[in-house]
Design a protein around this motif. Structure first.
Motif, PDB file in Angstrom:
ATOM      1  N   ASP A 197       0.829  -1.209   0.000  1.00  0.00           N
ATOM      2  CA  ASP A 197       0.000   0.000   0.000  1.00  0.00           C
ATOM      3  C   ASP A 197       0.860   1.255   0.000  1.00  0.00           C
ATOM      4  O   ASP A 197       0.531   2.250  -0.659  1.00  0.00           O
ATOM      5  CB  ASP A 197      -0.929   0.011   1.215  1.00  0.00           C
ATOM      6  N   SER A 198       1.949   1.219   0.744  1.00  0.00           N
ATOM      7  CA  SER A 198       2.852   2.369   0.796  1.00  0.00           C
ATOM      8  C   SER A 198       3.429   2.667  -0.577  1.00  0.00           C
ATOM      9  O   SER A 198       3.504   3.820  -1.004  1.00  0.00           O
ATOM     10  CB  SER A 198       3.983   2.111   1.801  1.00  0.00           C
ATOM     11  N   GLN A 199       3.850   1.617  -1.290  1.00  0.00           N
ATOM     12  CA  GLN A 199       4.432   1.796  -2.617  1.00  0.00           C
ATOM     13  C   GLN A 199       3.385   2.298  -3.613  1.00  0.00           C
ATOM     14  O   GLN A 199       3.684   3.125  -4.489  1.00  0.00           O
ATOM     15  CB  GLN A 199       5.046   0.488  -3.101  1.00  0.00           C
ATOM     16  N   ARG A 200       2.144   1.816  -3.471  1.00  0.00           N
ATOM     17  CA  ARG A 200       1.084   2.286  -4.368  1.00  0.00           C
ATOM     18  C   ARG A 200       0.779   3.765  -4.134  1.00  0.00           C
ATOM     19  O   ARG A 200       0.534   4.514  -5.072  1.00  0.00           O
ATOM     20  CB  ARG A 200      -0.172   1.443  -4.175  1.00  0.00           C
ATOM     21  N   GLU A 201       0.794   4.179  -2.879  1.00  0.00           N
ATOM     22  CA  GLU A 201       0.577   5.588  -2.559  1.00  0.00           C
ATOM     23  C   GLU A 201       1.698   6.443  -3.146  1.00  0.00           C
ATOM     24  O   GLU A 201       1.460   7.550  -3.653  1.00  0.00           O
ATOM     25  CB  GLU A 201       0.502   5.788  -1.042  1.00  0.00           C
ATOM     26  N   LYS A 202       2.924   5.910  -3.079  1.00  0.00           N
ATOM     27  CA  LYS A 202       4.063   6.642  -3.639  1.00  0.00           C
ATOM     28  C   LYS A 202       3.895   6.813  -5.149  1.00  0.00           C
ATOM     29  O   LYS A 202       4.165   7.883  -5.701  1.00  0.00           O
ATOM     30  CB  LYS A 202       5.358   5.896  -3.326  1.00  0.00           C
ATOM     31  N   ILE A 203       3.437   5.742  -5.803  1.00  0.00           N
ATOM     32  CA  ILE A 203       3.217   5.821  -7.247  1.00  0.00           C
ATOM     33  C   ILE A 203       2.123   6.835  -7.575  1.00  0.00           C
ATOM     34  O   ILE A 203       2.230   7.600  -8.543  1.00  0.00           O
ATOM     35  CB  ILE A 203       2.856   4.432  -7.817  1.00  0.00           C
ATOM     36  N   ASP A 204       1.060   6.861  -6.765  1.00  0.00           N
ATOM     37  CA  ASP A 204      -0.011   7.836  -6.982  1.00  0.00           C
ATOM     38  C   ASP A 204       0.522   9.262  -6.947  1.00  0.00           C
ATOM     39  O   ASP A 204       0.152  10.114  -7.768  1.00  0.00           O
ATOM     40  CB  ASP A 204      -1.114   7.673  -5.935  1.00  0.00           C
ATOM     41  N   LEU A 205       1.396   9.548  -5.998  1.00  0.00           N
ATOM     42  CA  LEU A 205       1.979  10.885  -5.884  1.00  0.00           C
ATOM     43  C   LEU A 205       2.869  11.213  -7.076  1.00  0.00           C
ATOM     44  O   LEU A 205       2.842  12.325  -7.614  1.00  0.00           O
ATOM     45  CB  LEU A 205       2.780  11.003  -4.587  1.00  0.00           C
ATOM     46  N   ILE A 206       3.662  10.215  -7.503  1.00  0.00           N
ATOM     47  CA  ILE A 206       4.534  10.417  -8.666  1.00  0.00           C
ATOM     48  C   ILE A 206       3.689  10.640  -9.922  1.00  0.00           C
ATOM     49  O   ILE A 206       4.017  11.490 -10.763  1.00  0.00           O
ATOM     50  CB  ILE A 206       5.484   9.218  -8.840  1.00  0.00           C
ATOM     51  N   ASP A 207       2.579   9.890 -10.038  1.00  0.00           N
ATOM     52  CA  ASP A 207       1.706  10.039 -11.196  1.00  0.00           C
ATOM     53  C   ASP A 207       1.140  11.456 -11.298  1.00  0.00           C
ATOM     54  O   ASP A 207       0.972  11.996 -12.395  1.00  0.00           O
ATOM     55  CB  ASP A 207       0.560   9.030 -11.138  1.00  0.00           C
ATOM     56  N   ARG A 208       0.839  12.049 -10.159  1.00  0.00           N
ATOM     57  CA  ARG A 208       0.329  13.417 -10.166  1.00  0.00           C
ATOM     58  C   ARG A 208       1.370  14.373 -10.755  1.00  0.00           C
ATOM     59  O   ARG A 208       1.049  15.285 -11.524  1.00  0.00           O
ATOM     60  CB  ARG A 208      -0.050  13.848  -8.748  1.00  0.00           C
ATOM     61  N   LYS A 209       2.630  14.152 -10.411  1.00  0.00           N
ATOM     62  CA  LYS A 209       3.698  14.982 -10.966  1.00  0.00           C
ATOM     63  C   LYS A 209       3.848  14.756 -12.468  1.00  0.00           C
ATOM     64  O   LYS A 209       4.029  15.700 -13.242  1.00  0.00           O
ATOM     65  CB  LYS A 209       5.008  14.665 -10.263  1.00  0.00           C
ATOM     66  N   ILE A 210       3.776  13.474 -12.873  1.00  0.00           N
ATOM     67  CA  ILE A 210       3.931  13.140 -14.288  1.00  0.00           C
ATOM     68  C   ILE A 210       2.816  13.785 -15.115  1.00  0.00           C
ATOM     69  O   ILE A 210       3.065  14.353 -16.181  1.00  0.00           O
ATOM     70  CB  ILE A 210       3.950  11.608 -14.493  1.00  0.00           C
ATOM     71  N   ILE A 211       1.580  13.710 -14.623  1.00  0.00           N
ATOM     72  CA  ILE A 211       0.451  14.289 -15.347  1.00  0.00           C
ATOM     73  C   ILE A 211       0.630  15.788 -15.510  1.00  0.00           C
ATOM     74  O   ILE A 211       0.367  16.357 -16.578  1.00  0.00           O
ATOM     75  CB  ILE A 211      -0.880  13.975 -14.623  1.00  0.00           C
ATOM     76  N   ALA A 212       1.087  16.452 -14.457  1.00  0.00           N
ATOM     77  CA  ALA A 212       1.305  17.897 -14.535  1.00  0.00           C
ATOM     78  C   ALA A 212       2.334  18.232 -15.617  1.00  0.00           C
ATOM     79  O   ALA A 212       2.163  19.184 -16.393  1.00  0.00           O
ATOM     80  CB  ALA A 212       1.755  18.442 -13.182  1.00  0.00           C
ATOM     81  N   LEU A 213       3.404  17.432 -15.693  1.00  0.00           N
ATOM     82  CA  LEU A 213       4.433  17.656 -16.708  1.00  0.00           C
ATOM     83  C   LEU A 213       3.923  17.310 -18.109  1.00  0.00           C
ATOM     84  O   LEU A 213       4.247  18.005 -19.083  1.00  0.00           O
ATOM     85  CB  LEU A 213       5.677  16.826 -16.380  1.00  0.00           C
ATOM     86  N   LEU A 214       3.120  16.251 -18.199  1.00  0.00           N
ATOM     87  CA  LEU A 214       2.560  15.885 -19.506  1.00  0.00           C
ATOM     88  C   LEU A 214       1.611  16.962 -20.019  1.00  0.00           C
ATOM     89  O   LEU A 214       1.543  17.210 -21.229  1.00  0.00           O
ATOM     90  CB  LEU A 214       1.836  14.533 -19.412  1.00  0.00           C
ATOM     91  N   GLU A 215       0.893  17.597 -19.106  1.00  0.00           N
ATOM     92  CA  GLU A 215       0.026  18.704 -19.522  1.00  0.00           C
ATOM     93  C   GLU A 215       0.849  19.847 -20.103  1.00  0.00           C
ATOM     94  O   GLU A 215       0.473  20.452 -21.113  1.00  0.00           O
ATOM     95  CB  GLU A 215      -0.814  19.197 -18.345  1.00  0.00           C
ATOM     96  N   GLN A 216       1.992  20.128 -19.471  1.00  0.00           N
ATOM     97  CA  GLN A 216       2.877  21.162 -20.008  1.00  0.00           C
ATOM     98  C   GLN A 216       3.391  20.761 -21.395  1.00  0.00           C
ATOM     99  O   GLN A 216       3.499  21.595 -22.298  1.00  0.00           O
ATOM    100  CB  GLN A 216       4.049  21.398 -19.059  1.00  0.00           C
ATOM    101  N   ARG A 217       3.706  19.461 -21.533  1.00  0.00           N
ATOM    102  CA  ARG A 217       4.198  18.981 -22.829  1.00  0.00           C
ATOM    103  C   ARG A 217       3.112  19.116 -23.902  1.00  0.00           C
ATOM    104  O   ARG A 217       3.387  19.513 -25.041  1.00  0.00           O
ATOM    105  CB  ARG A 217       4.642  17.526 -22.704  1.00  0.00           C
TER     106      ARG A 217
END
Length: 282
Positions: A197-217
């Motif tokens: 669960d901890s690792q999945r939560e970490k991935i969720d947080l990273i995904d939020r960052k990735i989406i923000a960068l993909l929107e910029q792209r």
């Protein structure tokens, strides 16, 4: 019928305005009188009352150490249990909204004020601003600077000396100049890093960052599509795509991930090409 706006209303709404307007000059003069009273008052209760008189709104148990500086005061809104350490600077051209249970270190600076980039406009006396919004349970370390238009989510922590140039989601710890993601407030200790669960939560947080960068792209992709459409250029350039894929793979520090990341980036490129085509075909 067009509604007439005063320079004060233009200022609060984030539009270009003239700071030399008599109403605004009088407002700044009154603010300086209030600042002098606040900063010279030794009694905490009286100083709190003076702050409440000066600010647009304050929650219960707000405490601000001297000295504090602000432009007008009436655009500052703080929630309950607010604490600001020494030498706060709040440039409240536009609204500064601070939630409950927030704590600021010394020398924190909140800037809603800005100026036109064009020197002719800037020299004419025109100014503008963008609001700053800070959620609940936010801790700003000493010397933090927040620039116009930034929103900090709930439970955000900003490391001392940071300059925050972009909005920050809930539960982020950020730091640096410009401030960047360090970790999540919700991160589990390293000893529990094997917990699923901890690792999945970490991935969720990273995904939020990735989406923000993909929107910029995608913003950049949209601009490229418009340029290609105006020039009659094709969407697909095989040689350039291969160079981009190789370059993207080379950024990976872990060599074991390079092929997987290259495949991932190929998917991003394919989506970008389709989006460009759709934009050009409109």
């Amino acid at each position: 019928m067009e509604t007439f706006k005063t320079e004060k209303q233009k200022m609060i709404d984030g539009e270009l305005y003239f700071a030399s307007d008599p109403e605004l000059v009088a407002g700044r003069k009154h603010a300086r009188e209030q600042m002098k009273l606040i900063n010279n008052e030794a009694d905490r209760q009286i100083r709190r009352q003076l702050v409440e008189e000066s600010f647009g709104s304050t929650g219960s148990n707000a405490h601000i150490e001297p000295e504090i500086s602000f432009d007008y005061g009436y655009n500052i809104h703080v929630g309950k249990n607010f604490y600001a350490n020494f030498n706060s600077i709040f440039l409240d051209i536009c609204p500064i909204t601070i939630g409950d249970n927030c704590m600021f270190g010394p020398n924190v600076q909140l800037y809603t004020a800005s100026h036109p980039l064009n020197p002719a406009k800037r020299n004419s006396g025109l100014e503008f601003g963008k609001p700053i919004t800070i959620g609940d349970n936010v801790w700003l370390g000493g010397g933090v600077i927040i620039i116009p238009g930034v929103t900090l989510g709930d439970n955000v922590v900003v490391a001392a000396g940071s300059v925050v140039t972009e909005s920050v989601p809930d539960n982020y710890v950020v730091g640096g100049n410009p401030a960047r993601f360090i970790k999540s407030v919700e991160d589990e200790p390293a000893s529990e890093s094997d917990d699923l669960d901890s690792q999945r939560e970490k991935i969720d947080l990273i995904d939020r960052k990735i989406i923000a960068l993909l929107e910029q792209r995608m913003d950049a992709v949209t601009e490229i599509a418009a340029i290609k459409k105006s020039r009659g250029q094709k969407v697909f350039d095989p040689s350039r795509e291969e160079k981009i894929l190789e370059k993207a793979a080379s950024y990976a520090k872990n060599e074991a991930y390079r092929e997987a990341l290259k495949d991932t980036y190929q998917g991003i490129m394919d989506v970008s090409k389709k989006y460009q085509k759709d934009q050009i075909d409109k």
